[in-house]
Write a protein that holds these residues in place. Sequence first.
Motif, PDB file in Angstrom:
ATOM      1  N   VAL A   5       0.850  -1.186   0.000  1.00  0.00           N
ATOM      2  CA  VAL A   5       0.000   0.000   0.000  1.00  0.00           C
ATOM      3  C   VAL A   5       0.889   1.241   0.000  1.00  0.00           C
ATOM      4  O   VAL A   5       1.678   1.447   0.925  1.00  0.00           O
ATOM      5  N   GLU A   6       0.735   2.047  -1.056  1.00  0.00           N
ATOM      6  CA  GLU A   6       1.512   3.277  -1.166  1.00  0.00           C
ATOM      7  C   GLU A   6       0.773   4.456  -0.545  1.00  0.00           C
ATOM      8  O   GLU A   6      -0.472   4.463  -0.494  1.00  0.00           O
ATOM      9  N   ARG A  38       7.005   4.170 -12.185  1.00  0.00           N
ATOM     10  CA  ARG A  38       6.029   5.213 -12.431  1.00  0.00           C
ATOM     11  C   ARG A  38       5.483   5.096 -13.846  1.00  0.00           C
ATOM     12  O   ARG A  38       6.137   4.565 -14.738  1.00  0.00           O
ATOM     13  N   GLN A  39       4.283   5.623 -14.005  1.00  0.00           N
ATOM     14  CA  GLN A  39       3.651   5.606 -15.316  1.00  0.00           C
ATOM     15  C   GLN A  39       2.910   6.909 -15.522  1.00  0.00           C
ATOM     16  O   GLN A  39       1.981   7.234 -14.760  1.00  0.00           O
ATOM     17  N   ALA A  40       3.321   7.643 -16.525  1.00  0.00           N
ATOM     18  CA  ALA A  40       2.667   8.888 -16.888  1.00  0.00           C
ATOM     19  C   ALA A  40       1.569   8.590 -17.899  1.00  0.00           C
ATOM     20  O   ALA A  40       1.613   7.553 -18.579  1.00  0.00           O
ATOM     21  N   TYR A  93       2.911   6.610  -9.198  1.00  0.00           N
ATOM     22  CA  TYR A  93       4.064   5.878  -8.686  1.00  0.00           C
ATOM     23  C   TYR A  93       3.573   4.620  -7.969  1.00  0.00           C
ATOM     24  O   TYR A  93       2.717   4.689  -7.081  1.00  0.00           O
ATOM     25  N   SER A  94       4.163   3.505  -8.357  1.00  0.00           N
ATOM     26  CA  SER A  94       3.765   2.221  -7.794  1.00  0.00           C
ATOM     27  C   SER A  94       4.953   1.527  -7.142  1.00  0.00           C
ATOM     28  O   SER A  94       6.073   1.566  -7.662  1.00  0.00           O
ATOM     29  N   GLN A 116      -1.298  -0.382  -5.532  1.00  0.00           N
ATOM     30  CA  GLN A 116      -2.282   0.267  -6.400  1.00  0.00           C
ATOM     31  C   GLN A 116      -1.754   1.559  -7.010  1.00  0.00           C
ATOM     32  O   GLN A 116      -2.280   2.023  -8.021  1.00  0.00           O
ATOM     33  N   GLY A 117      -0.740   2.131  -6.407  1.00  0.00           N
ATOM     34  CA  GLY A 117      -0.160   3.357  -6.944  1.00  0.00           C
ATOM     35  C   GLY A 117      -0.653   4.604  -6.232  1.00  0.00           C
ATOM     36  O   GLY A 117      -1.736   4.620  -5.639  1.00  0.00           O
TER      37      GLY A 117
END
Length: 124
Positions: A5-6, A38-40, A93-94, A116-117
């Motif tokens: 968990v972030e 990370r994913q943009a 960010y994950s 979950q990010g």
Amino acid sequence: QVQLVESGGGLVQAGGSLRLSCAASGGTFSRLAMGWFRQAPGQGREFVAAISWIAKTYAADSVKGRFTISRDNAKNAVYLQMNNLKPEDTAVYSCAARYDRIGSVQYSANYDYWGQGTQVTVSL
């Protein structure tokens, strides 16, 4: 099974700082290698940083000198300290985890467990 968990994401101005946290449960945390990706929007998942179970660290060239990954085995947590943030750091960010095995920590396919990010948005 390992659950991740972030927390700690948010909106920050360019040049500012954020500290992301990832809390792990359900596994033997001290034996886990941990990574941040990370994913943009409209882009693929990108490696940010990783830390092995013996605390060896890795970081993408784009964040070296600005981001620091660390872990606290007593708290089953990994952190990503992000300084001097730039608009291009905006992404989800994950946190990811895997038990130690052969295979680069920089490839997302080499991780077994994902959070979950958390959204990080850097404004001008």
